[in-house]
Design a protein around this motif. Structure first.
Motif, PDB file in Angstrom:
ATOM      1  N   ALA A 128       0.859  -1.182   0.000  1.00 42.47           N
ATOM      2  CA  ALA A 128       0.000   0.000   0.000  1.00 42.47           C
ATOM      3  C   ALA A 128       0.892   1.228   0.000  1.00 42.47           C
ATOM      4  O   ALA A 128       2.036   1.176   0.462  1.00 42.47           O
ATOM      5  N   GLY A 129       0.362   2.323  -0.510  1.00 44.03           N
ATOM      6  CA  GLY A 129       1.077   3.592  -0.475  1.00 44.03           C
ATOM      7  C   GLY A 129       0.205   4.659   0.148  1.00 44.03           C
ATOM      8  O   GLY A 129      -1.015   4.633   0.005  1.00 44.03           O
ATOM      9  N   THR A 130       0.854   5.587   0.850  1.00 42.37           N
ATOM     10  CA  THR A 130       0.130   6.730   1.410  1.00 42.37           C
ATOM     11  C   THR A 130       0.889   8.000   1.075  1.00 42.37           C
ATOM     12  O   THR A 130       2.116   7.981   0.921  1.00 42.37           O
ATOM     13  N   GLY A 150       9.871   1.976   1.686  1.00 38.11           N
ATOM     14  CA  GLY A 150      10.480   2.922   0.760  1.00 38.11           C
ATOM     15  C   GLY A 150       9.647   4.161   0.543  1.00 38.11           C
ATOM     16  O   GLY A 150       8.575   4.331   1.121  1.00 38.11           O
ATOM     17  N   LEU A 151      10.195   5.029  -0.299  1.00 34.31           N
ATOM     18  CA  LEU A 151       9.532   6.267  -0.694  1.00 34.31           C
ATOM     19  C   LEU A 151       9.463   6.277  -2.220  1.00 34.31           C
ATOM     20  O   LEU A 151      10.467   6.016  -2.886  1.00 34.31           O
ATOM     21  N   ALA A 152       8.295   6.552  -2.755  1.00 34.53           N
ATOM     22  CA  ALA A 152       8.111   6.618  -4.197  1.00 34.53           C
ATOM     23  C   ALA A 152       7.868   8.077  -4.600  1.00 34.53           C
ATOM     24  O   ALA A 152       6.783   8.603  -4.387  1.00 34.53           O
ATOM     25  N   PRO A 153       8.892   8.733  -5.155  1.00 33.75           N
ATOM     26  CA  PRO A 153       8.721  10.134  -5.561  1.00 33.75           C
ATOM     27  C   PRO A 153       7.703  10.275  -6.683  1.00 33.75           C
ATOM     28  O   PRO A 153       7.662   9.459  -7.602  1.00 33.75           O
ATOM     29  N   ARG A 154       6.865  11.300  -6.581  1.00 32.25           N
ATOM     30  CA  ARG A 154       5.861  11.620  -7.611  1.00 32.25           C
ATOM     31  C   ARG A 154       5.131  10.365  -8.084  1.00 32.25           C
ATOM     32  O   ARG A 154       4.965  10.122  -9.270  1.00 32.25           O
ATOM     33  N   TYR A 155       4.633   9.588  -7.146  1.00 30.58           N
ATOM     34  CA  TYR A 155       4.055   8.267  -7.397  1.00 30.58           C
ATOM     35  C   TYR A 155       2.675   8.310  -8.048  1.00 30.58           C
ATOM     36  O   TYR A 155       2.398   7.568  -8.973  1.00 30.58           O
ATOM     37  N   LEU A 156       1.786   9.167  -7.520  1.00 30.81           N
ATOM     38  CA  LEU A 156       0.419   9.258  -8.037  1.00 30.81           C
ATOM     39  C   LEU A 156       0.027  10.724  -8.196  1.00 30.81           C
ATOM     40  O   LEU A 156       0.481  11.580  -7.432  1.00 30.81           O
ATOM     41  N   HIS A 157      -0.874  10.969  -9.152  1.00 27.19           N
ATOM     42  CA  HIS A 157      -1.401  12.314  -9.354  1.00 27.19           C
ATOM     43  C   HIS A 157      -2.608  12.478  -8.433  1.00 27.19           C
ATOM     44  O   HIS A 157      -3.680  11.939  -8.694  1.00 27.19           O
ATOM     45  N   ILE A 158      -2.401  13.174  -7.339  1.00 28.80           N
ATOM     46  CA  ILE A 158      -3.403  13.326  -6.282  1.00 28.80           C
ATOM     47  C   ILE A 158      -3.740  14.799  -6.113  1.00 28.80           C
ATOM     48  O   ILE A 158      -2.835  15.635  -5.987  1.00 28.80           O
ATOM     49  N   ASN A 159      -5.018  15.097  -6.104  1.00 29.77           N
ATOM     50  CA  ASN A 159      -5.513  16.457  -5.869  1.00 29.77           C
ATOM     51  C   ASN A 159      -4.773  17.489  -6.720  1.00 29.77           C
ATOM     52  O   ASN A 159      -4.399  18.551  -6.240  1.00 29.77           O
ATOM     53  N   GLY A 160      -4.520  17.145  -7.981  1.00 34.64           N
ATOM     54  CA  GLY A 160      -3.971  18.110  -8.918  1.00 34.64           C
ATOM     55  C   GLY A 160      -2.466  18.142  -9.088  1.00 34.64           C
ATOM     56  O   GLY A 160      -1.962  18.976  -9.831  1.00 34.64           O
ATOM     57  N   ALA A 161      -1.720  17.266  -8.409  1.00 29.14           N
ATOM     58  CA  ALA A 161      -0.262  17.274  -8.550  1.00 29.14           C
ATOM     59  C   ALA A 161       0.301  15.871  -8.327  1.00 29.14           C
ATOM     60  O   ALA A 161      -0.325  15.032  -7.672  1.00 29.14           O
ATOM     61  N   HIS A 165       4.863   9.285  -2.196  1.00 29.59           N
ATOM     62  CA  HIS A 165       4.152   8.334  -1.341  1.00 29.59           C
ATOM     63  C   HIS A 165       5.132   7.498  -0.533  1.00 29.59           C
ATOM     64  O   HIS A 165       6.167   7.083  -1.054  1.00 29.59           O
ATOM     65  N   CYS A 166       4.784   7.249   0.714  1.00 24.68           N
ATOM     66  CA  CYS A 166       5.478   6.256   1.531  1.00 24.68           C
ATOM     67  C   CYS A 166       4.906   4.898   1.142  1.00 24.68           C
ATOM     68  O   CYS A 166       3.689   4.740   1.054  1.00 24.68           O
ATOM     69  N   MET A 167       5.784   3.946   0.916  1.00 25.62           N
ATOM     70  CA  MET A 167       5.355   2.613   0.482  1.00 25.62           C
ATOM     71  C   MET A 167       5.453   1.636   1.651  1.00 25.62           C
ATOM     72  O   MET A 167       6.458   1.619   2.375  1.00 25.62           O
TER      73      MET A 167
END
Length: 180
Positions: A128-130, A150-161, A165-167
């Motif tokens: 899961a990612g948050t 881990g950390l996923a930089p620019r993982y999902l487009h959320i609320n316009g950007a 995400h922390c994985m």
């Protein structure tokens, strides 16, 4: 069941209730969700979304669940991106009605989905990612036995950007996959 809420497979009959609950929670969930078209918050939009979820379920890629109190949807949780073979992994996403947040519902649903993933699907892990600042969801994941990996930089487009995400993952067992 926890606090009078049942987790069950989503059906087309949930479209109207989901539309109402999602519309009521729109502002609450906006910081954590992709921007949605207006039609998403209608019965027709939810019917179309549920049809797609059920098609993915039938193809073995997804297990979609709804959380209901009586006949009213109060959340949802999906086990998706199901991969078998040597990977045996899936990803989980969830949301809970603002009025039900902080009462253990998301944690209980995650624990049940992990049981299903292990015992019924045969997965080795669930991830899961948050959003980095979604501390409440990170607490839910930790309570359900997930660990950050881990950390996923620019993982999902959320609320316009694009958002970092922390994985997290939860290892379910270390048995080898079945031979094919």
């Amino acid at each position: 069941m926890i606090n009078g809420v049942e987790m069950r497979g989503v059906t087309i009959d949930d479209a109207a209730g989901l539309a109402d609950t999602l519309a009521r929670n729109r502002a609450y969930m906006a910081p954590f969700e992709p921007r949605r078209p207006e039609g998403f918050y209608t019965e027709a939009g939810q019917r179309e979304r549920i049809e797609a979820l059920l098609a993915d379920r039938d193809a073995g890629r997804l297990l979609p669940f709804v959380l209901v109190a009586g006949d009213t949807p109060v959340g949802a949780i999906n086990l998706g991106r199901i991969e078998l073979g040597p990977f045996r992994s899936g990803g989980v996403g969830y949301w809970v009605d603002r009025e039900r947040a902080g009462k253990g519902l998301a944690t209980a649903a995650l624990e049940e989905v992990c049981r299903i993933a292990r015992d019924e699907v045969g997965l080795h892990r669930v991830e899961a990612g948050t959003l980095v600042d979604n501390v409440a969801s990170q607490r839910v994941l930790a309570k359900a036995g997930f660990e950050q990996f881990g950390l996923a930089p620019r993982y999902l487009h959320i609320n316009g950007a694009w958002r970092d995400h922390c994985m997290f993952q939860r290892l379910l067992h270390d048995d080898p996959p079945p031979a094919h």
